[in-house]
Design an enzyme around this catalytic site. Structure first.
Site, PDB file in Angstrom:
ATOM      1  N   HIS A 109       0.806  -1.222   0.000  1.00  0.00           N
ATOM      2  CA  HIS A 109       0.000   0.000   0.000  1.00  0.00           C
ATOM      3  C   HIS A 109       0.843   1.279   0.000  1.00  0.00           C
ATOM      4  O   HIS A 109       0.302   2.366  -0.202  1.00  0.00           O
ATOM      5  CB  HIS A 109      -0.931   0.023   1.223  1.00  0.00           C
ATOM      6  CG  HIS A 109      -0.225   0.393   2.477  1.00  0.00           C
ATOM      7  ND1 HIS A 109       0.654  -0.464   3.115  1.00  0.00           N
ATOM      8  CD2 HIS A 109      -0.240   1.537   3.187  1.00  0.00           C
ATOM      9  CE1 HIS A 109       1.149   0.160   4.178  1.00  0.00           C
ATOM     10  NE2 HIS A 109       0.619   1.361   4.248  1.00  0.00           N
ATOM     11  N   HIS A 132       1.310   6.693  -0.994  1.00  0.00           N
ATOM     12  CA  HIS A 132       0.476   5.932  -0.072  1.00  0.00           C
ATOM     13  C   HIS A 132      -0.871   5.717  -0.750  1.00  0.00           C
ATOM     14  O   HIS A 132      -1.602   6.671  -0.993  1.00  0.00           O
ATOM     15  CB  HIS A 132       0.314   6.699   1.245  1.00  0.00           C
ATOM     16  CG  HIS A 132      -0.264   5.882   2.341  1.00  0.00           C
ATOM     17  ND1 HIS A 132      -1.599   5.576   2.419  1.00  0.00           N
ATOM     18  CD2 HIS A 132       0.324   5.291   3.403  1.00  0.00           C
ATOM     19  CE1 HIS A 132      -1.812   4.841   3.501  1.00  0.00           C
ATOM     20  NE2 HIS A 132      -0.662   4.652   4.110  1.00  0.00           N
TER      21      HIS A 132
END
Length: 129
Positions: A37, A52
């Site tokens: 992620h 992110h």
């Protein structure tokens, strides 16, 4: 709150239009989280960025993410880093906003977000030494 307060540095939120995350800048992948992620890239000039993908998506433990690169790889701007099932992320109740943060903002006199809608290879942040 971590991103809203710019605790990690100045950045921008991007609403994805397709299922590919590309390198916004060329450099070395210094960090590629096992949960896929988040990715940290450092340039030869010393710019450190964090990509992110989504909010709290670490909790998905890699579900909906397919890594196309790995930690230690050198990438060029525009190269594919990840394939992401953003619909799957949203279906699980997570925000799919992709956050791009200059983590060493303090090293620069100006880190400016470029406003407006952008294509996948357009400049979204301008940095001045």
């Amino acid at each position: 709150p971590l991103f809203n307060t710019e605790a990690l540095g100045k950045g921008v939120g991007i609403l994805p239009e397709n299922n590919v995350v590309v390198a916004p800048i060329g450099g070395e992948i210094k960090t590629f989280f096992p949960t896929k992620h988040a990715i940290g890239i450092s340039t030869q000039e010393g710019v450190d960025i964090l990509i992110h993908v989504g909010i709290d998506t670490v909790e998905l433990n890699g579900e909906f993410f397919k890594a196309l690169k790995k930690q230690g790889d050198t990438v060029n701007r525009g190269e594919k880093l990840l394939e992401v099932d953003f619909d799957g992320i949203k279906g699980k109740g997570y925000d799919s906003t992709v956050l791009l943060v200059v983590t060493n903002t303090q090293d620069y006199t100006s880190v400016k977000v470029c406003e407006g809608n952008k294509d996948i290879i357009d400049t979204v942040i301008e940095i001045e030494k």
